[in-house]
Design a protein around this motif. Structure first.
Motif, mmCIF file in Angstrom:
data_model
loop_
_atom_site.group_PDB
_atom_site.id
_atom_site.type_symbol
_atom_site.label_atom_id
_atom_site.label_comp_id
_atom_site.label_asym_id
_atom_site.label_seq_id
_atom_site.Cartn_x
_atom_site.Cartn_y
_atom_site.Cartn_z
ATOM 1 N N UNK A 443 49.749 33.739 45.018
ATOM 2 C CA UNK A 443 48.909 34.792 44.665
ATOM 3 C C UNK A 443 48.761 34.976 43.252
ATOM 4 N N UNK A 444 50.142 35.126 42.656
ATOM 5 C CA UNK A 444 50.161 35.298 41.180
ATOM 6 C C UNK A 444 49.439 34.580 40.377
ATOM 7 N N UNK A 445 49.705 33.260 40.546
ATOM 8 C CA UNK A 445 48.825 32.234 39.835
ATOM 9 C C UNK A 445 47.403 32.257 40.139
ATOM 10 N N UNK A 446 46.881 32.502 41.057
ATOM 11 C CA UNK A 446 45.323 33.087 41.442
ATOM 12 C C UNK A 446 44.925 34.223 40.750
ATOM 13 N N UNK A 447 45.810 35.298 40.778
ATOM 14 C CA UNK A 447 45.630 36.263 39.789
ATOM 15 C C UNK A 447 45.485 36.044 38.313
ATOM 16 N N UNK A 448 46.405 34.979 37.789
ATOM 17 C CA UNK A 448 46.263 34.679 36.437
ATOM 18 C C UNK A 448 44.924 34.065 36.246
ATOM 19 N N UNK A 449 44.654 33.448 37.206
ATOM 20 C CA UNK A 449 43.381 32.300 36.806
ATOM 21 C C UNK A 449 42.114 33.243 36.876
ATOM 22 N N UNK A 450 42.350 34.284 37.744
ATOM 23 C CA UNK A 450 41.288 35.142 37.647
ATOM 24 C C UNK A 450 41.059 36.048 36.440
ATOM 25 N N UNK A 451 42.166 36.439 35.943
ATOM 26 C CA UNK A 451 42.050 37.396 34.716
ATOM 27 C C UNK A 451 41.720 36.616 33.398
ATOM 28 N N UNK A 452 41.885 35.048 33.359
ATOM 29 C CA UNK A 452 41.672 34.247 32.484
ATOM 30 C C UNK A 452 40.087 33.998 32.479
ATOM 31 N N UNK A 453 39.713 33.751 33.679
ATOM 32 C CA UNK A 453 37.973 33.762 33.796
ATOM 33 C C UNK A 453 37.197 35.044 33.407
ATOM 34 N N UNK A 454 37.917 35.996 33.757
ATOM 35 C CA UNK A 454 37.432 37.493 33.380
ATOM 36 C C UNK A 454 37.217 37.487 31.881
ATOM 37 N N UNK A 455 38.476 37.113 30.995
ATOM 38 C CA UNK A 455 38.573 37.220 29.728
ATOM 39 C C UNK A 455 37.422 36.341 29.107
ATOM 40 N N UNK A 456 37.340 35.127 29.694
ATOM 41 C CA UNK A 456 36.273 34.292 28.979
ATOM 42 C C UNK A 456 35.008 34.839 29.237
ATOM 43 N N UNK A 457 34.562 35.392 30.475
ATOM 44 C CA UNK A 457 33.465 35.827 30.456
ATOM 45 C C UNK A 457 32.921 37.185 29.642
ATOM 46 N N UNK A 458 34.025 37.791 29.224
ATOM 47 C CA UNK A 458 33.937 38.986 28.467
ATOM 48 C C UNK A 458 33.530 38.320 27.044
ATOM 49 N N UNK A 459 34.406 37.384 26.497
ATOM 50 C CA UNK A 459 34.300 36.794 25.261
ATOM 51 C C UNK A 459 32.768 36.255 25.147
ATOM 52 N N UNK A 460 32.068 35.499 26.178
ATOM 53 C CA UNK A 460 30.774 35.101 26.086
ATOM 54 C C UNK A 460 29.805 36.187 26.066
ATOM 55 N N UNK A 461 30.129 37.402 26.732
ATOM 56 C CA UNK A 461 29.198 38.504 26.526
ATOM 57 C C UNK A 461 29.130 38.865 24.683
#
Length: 972
Positions: A443-461
């Motif tokens: 669950x911790x690793x899944x949360x880290x991946x989710x945070x990375x994806x969120x950060x990438x989407x924010x950078x694209x925006x």
């Protein structure tokens, strides 16, 4: 709270949880199916109907385009009415179809473009219908008049046959009587009188009647020939021959002795005159035939416009279909994706429900019930075998605790087995805890991946927002440059124009010196403005390559001669060294090479305090059709340090701030020069040392050309000799610009009337009908384009020449003005020669009937005196070799409808005409260059023919002049 339910309540609660999980899986499945149904509904309700409606509209549009040839081919009122009925029905259908396309449109912009194209097509067909109606009416009137004239000519022919027969009979009678008179000596005098009558009256009468019969027959033949005439020249030729015959027929009818026959002949002659004699030209059979031919040409031009519009219309329809198909495919793909995602979600939900149900069974049933029951059962079994080491705990408050308490008395017997059971439970607890730790880690690793994806989407925006801000900044910069150009150029027109007009008046030395300083400052300010705008064009990629044939030696020499006074003023020696192997002419963008050289020489003079500036042109490689050149500008100035040599090619960059304060400038010249060098395929470099001067080198490879173009002085000389005074209306709201342009045009001999707004211009044309209109684009109230359209409409002169003036000088602005209908463009601040050249180029359209000489005899004599007859003959031989091929290329371009190639050929012909001193050819070439873009092919063909005729006549007069001239070289 669960303790109160007992074992039955806990089992019921576990059942409810498992049921809730199954219900959740069903709800998720229902949501997925609804999403799929929505996507399919979009495909059925919008995408597929949009494709069908677009295809229907395209088919109706094709039918609409096909009606144009049928409408143009009608030959009667009934056929015209039938075609109009078809057109009306088709128009209603296409309007309904367009409404359906607009309702279902995927791309409203494309649909609006398509609707606009269809509306233009309907308007063209309406105008086509009117032209066909006029042609039918005019053709009927012409045929009625032609038949009446032919009938009258036939009647005169029959009358002449009768008179010839009568005269022949009389001559026969006189001849017969002569035989009796000749034998009688006493009647010899009567015989001579009869013989004289036979010769002087009867035979002469027969001769006149034979001529009357012949010319009457010719009249009928001319009328038949007129029915087949297809050009104005042929109609005029037939009209001239017809009038000659009519004059003779009138005299011959009046010479008839018989008054009854003479009256009858004059009545027939009156019918001929009614058709082609005393009536106005427009009402004669010749005028009506000319009108029928003109209407046929208009129909052909309209058909060409419809074909061009059909190409655009088909392209837009294809784009709409492609967009609709793409939308349908995208929607279908979205539905497919929804199905795949739904299956995945459904599987995951089911797996989750199964796992959750297992967990519930494990934790609620197995752990709390089954396990304890198993322990009691085992304990009881072991107790029944006499195992007293068994230990049973009495935990809990349910029925099992009662059972445990009941078997506690057998604890000693079941102790050993109870210890084993406890050990097993401990191991199970360890395994469970290990599993929980692993699950927490996942669950911790899944949360880290989710945070990375969120950060990438924010950078694209954020990247998209940054790009939008950059595009907005670029648009703001362009708007600022356009505003700056307009706001600075408008007052500079008045300033520079008035200073130039003032310089042409009588001034004292001190006043002229002050005026010169002011003019130089104004020109410097204009140079800075032009540099900034040039760099803006370069930066935006709006710089085009304009290839011409030119003499590089003369170009370099002209720049050096232009800059020499500036160098002399600073006490510098400006030198020029040209390679003797330099080709006489090249084909390239001479304007950009001139600007690069101008910038390099200007910088060299600016940054050199003492010494010299050398401009050197060397040939580094010479091939059959190409020459590799090295153009070097070196100086003895301040020099550039090695680490800053590449920085000088950056915009707005100089070596340091002290250089800018000391020498001035914007730092754009070298940036623009390097970009221009890149555009023409050249390379611009620098080698320098501080204090030792600089050497800028332009390496380029240019294709050779046969001969250079027209020199500026000769072009202006020919223009000056062919320009005729015109009535010019100047519309300008700026007082200074209006005064400058009015003064320049008046000094050139034109009749000028100036007003300050479009409303005043519309009032002025009531009493002043202009030949040319010079108009500012940005006028208060109604702008220049709207004023132009209203003036042309009010004067019923759609071809009235208009010269547009504006401080908006970007390429897109100029193209917008030309597309709106103006004929020429002059940028502010106004250069007097450019304004006069624009008026001169358009004055030929406004001053019909003026005859321009085929040969400028004075200019040709000057060429002979300056160059010698051998050189002049050689130049003319080159022209006689190249011009027929160029005229043939014009005909080929007309057949292929290559308007751009035709314009380039006309421009080259202008240069040749100016070099040869052929004003008539120059004027025809200028007209062809102006008309090449939009004029119909028939008009362009006439202008090309006029160019060929002007060249032939000029060559003939040149040969006659040269035979009479004396070559100064041979005389010496």
């Amino acid at each position: 709270m669960l303790h109160r339910f007992g074992i039955g309540g806990r089992l019921f609660l576990a059942f409810l949880c498992i049921t809730a999980l199954s219900l959740t899986s069903g709800i998720v499945s229902w949501l997925i199916l609804r999403n799929i149904a929505d996507a399919q509904a979009v495909v059925n309700a919008q995408a597929l109907p949009a494709v069908a409606a677009t295809q229907r509209t395209a088919e109706l549009s094709a039918k609409l385009i096909a009606t144009a040839p049928a409408l143009a081919a009608v030959r009667s009122r009934d056929e015209l009415q039938a075609e109009q009925t078809k057109l009306a029905a088709l128009s209603q259908e296409i309007v309904k179809s367009l409404a359906e396309v607009q309702r279902l449109s995927i791309d409203p912009e494309l649909v609006r473009a398509f609707a606009g194209s269809v509306e233009k097509m309907l308007a063209n067909l309406k105008q086509n219908n009117e032209l066909v109606r006029q042609r039918l009416d005019e053709d009927k009137a012409y045929r009625d008049g032609a038949e009446a004239a032919a009938a009258a000519a036939q009647s005169i022919l029959l009358l002449s046959e009768t008179l010839i027969s009568n005269a022949s009979a009389g001559a026969s009678a006189v001849t017969a009587s002569l035989y009796g008179l000749i034998g009688d000596p006493g009647s010899r005098e009567d015989a001579y009188v009869a013989l004289d009558r036979l010769v002087e009256h009867d035979i002469y009468l027969m001769e006149r009647m034979y001529e009357l019969r012949h010319r009457s027959a010719q009249i009928s033949l001319l009328i038949n020939r007129l029915s087949r005439a297809e050009s104005k020249a042929e109609i005029n030729e037939i009209s001239g021959i017809f009038q000659d015959h009519v004059k003779v027929i009138r005299r011959r009818i009046l010479s008839i002795d018989d008054p009854v026959r003479r009256k009858q002949g004059m009545e027939f002659f009156g019918a001929i005159e009614a058709a082609a004699g005393d009536a106005p030209v427009a009402g004669t059979i010749f005028g009506r035939r000319q009108h029928v031919v003109d209407l046929a040409g208009s129909l052909d031009a309209m058909a060409q416009a419809n074909r061009d519009l059909a190409v655009t219309q088909n392209q837009v329809a294809r784009n709409i279909l492609d967009r609709s198909d793409e939308f349908a495919r995208t929607t279908a793909e979205r539905a497919d994706n929804a199905v795949r995602i739904g299956v995945i979600v459904l599987v995951v939900t089911l797996l989750g429900a199964i796992l959750a149900s297992g967990a519930i069974v494990w934790f609620y049933v197995e752990r709390n019930l089954v396990r304890r029951l198993s322990g009691l059962s085992r304990a009881m079994q072991r107790l029944t075998t006499g195992d007293l080491d068994v230990t049973v705990t009495d935990t809990g408050d349910d029925e099992l605790r009662t059972m445990a308490v009941a078997v506690n008395q057998f604890r000693d017997e079941s102790r050993r087995r109870l210890e084993l059971e406890q050990e097993r439970e401990r191991i199970t607890d360890e395994l469970r805890r290990h599993r929980e730790e692993l699950q927490q880690l996942v669950e911790e690793q899944t949360e880290q991946i989710r945070l990375v994806n969120t950060r990438l989407r924010q950078e694209a925006v954020e990247h998209d927002e940054a790009r939008a801000r950059a595009e907005q900044a670029n648009s703001a910069k362009s708007a600022f440059l356009a505003t700056m150009s307009h706001e600075i150029r408008t007052p500079m027109t008045g300033m520079l124009g008035m200073m130039r007009l003032l310089s042409e008046t009588r001034l004292g030395p001190k006043q002229r010196e002050h005026l010169s300083v002011a003019a130089s400052s104004g020109e410097a300010l204009l140079g800075i403005l032009n540099a900034i705008l040039d760099y803006s064009k370069v930066e935006s990629g709006n710089v085009a390559i304009d290839k011409v044939d030119f003499d590089l030696g003369k170009l370099v020499g002209g720049v050096v001669a232009f800059m020499r006074p500036m160098a002399t003023e600073k006490g510098l020696d400006l030198r020029l060294d040209l390679d003797r192997k330099l080709a006489p002419a090249f084909s390239a963008d001479a304007g950009k090479i001139r600007q690069i050289l101008f910038n390099l020489v200007s910088n060299a003079i600016k940054f050199t305090e003492r010494g010299h500036v050398l401009v050197d042109v060397k040939v580094t490689a010479n091939r059959k059709y190409l020459q590799a050149l090295r153009l070097t500008v070196s100086d003895t100035g301040i020099g550039i340090s090695p680490e800053r040599q590449q920085d000088v090619f950056q915009p707005f960059t100089q070596m340091d701030a002290s250089i800018t304060r000391r020498f001035g400038g914007t730092g754009l010249g070298l940036a623009i020069s390097r970009e221009f060098a890149r555009l023409i395929g050249a390379e611009l470099g620098v080698a320098s040392q501080p204090g030792s001067g600089s050497m800028f080198t332009l390496e380029m490879t240019l294709p050779k050309a046969k001969a250079a173009g027209l020199s500026a002085d000769k072009h202006h000389r020919v223009r000056a000799t062919t320009l005729a005074p015109c009535r010019i209306l100047v519309v300008e709201d700026d007082d200074a610009t209006r005064l400058v342009s009015t003064t320049v045009l008046s000094n050139a001999g034109h009749d000028v009337k100036a007003v300050s707004s479009g409303y005043l211009a519309l009032e002025a044309i009531g009493t002043f009908r202009p030949d040319v209109v010079v108009m500012d684009v940005s006028l208060p109230g109604i702008d220049g384009i709207e004023t132009m359209n209203r003036i042309r409409k009010q004067l019923s002169a759609p071809d009235l020449p208009v010269v547009a003036m504006s401080a908006h000088v970007f390429k897109t602005d100029v193209e917008r003005y030309l597309d709106a209908g103006v004929d020429a463009f002059v940028a502010k601040p106004i250069v007097h020669e450019q304004l006069l050249d624009a008026v001169a180029a358009l004055s030929g359209r406004a001053t019909h009937g003026q005859t321009v000489a085929a040969l400028d005899v004075s200019a040709c004599r000057d060429d002979v005196e300056a160059l010698g007859s051998d050189t002049v003959r050689r130049l003319h031989r080159i022209a006689h070799d190249s011009m027929p091929r160029r005229f043939q290329s014009m005909h080929d371009a007309l057949k292929a409808d290559a308007r751009e190639a035709l314009r380039d050929l006309a421009h080259a012909t202008r240069s040749t005409a100016g070099s040869l001193g052929f004003p008539r050819l120059l004027k025809a070439a200028e007209a062809l260059e102006v008309a090449a873009a939009q004029a119909p092919a028939s008009e362009l063909q006439k202008i090309v023919n006029a160019c060929e005729a002007a060249f032939a006549e000029g060559s003939r007069q040149w040969e006659e002049m040269l035979e009479k001239a004396v070559d100064p070289a041979h005389s010496a």
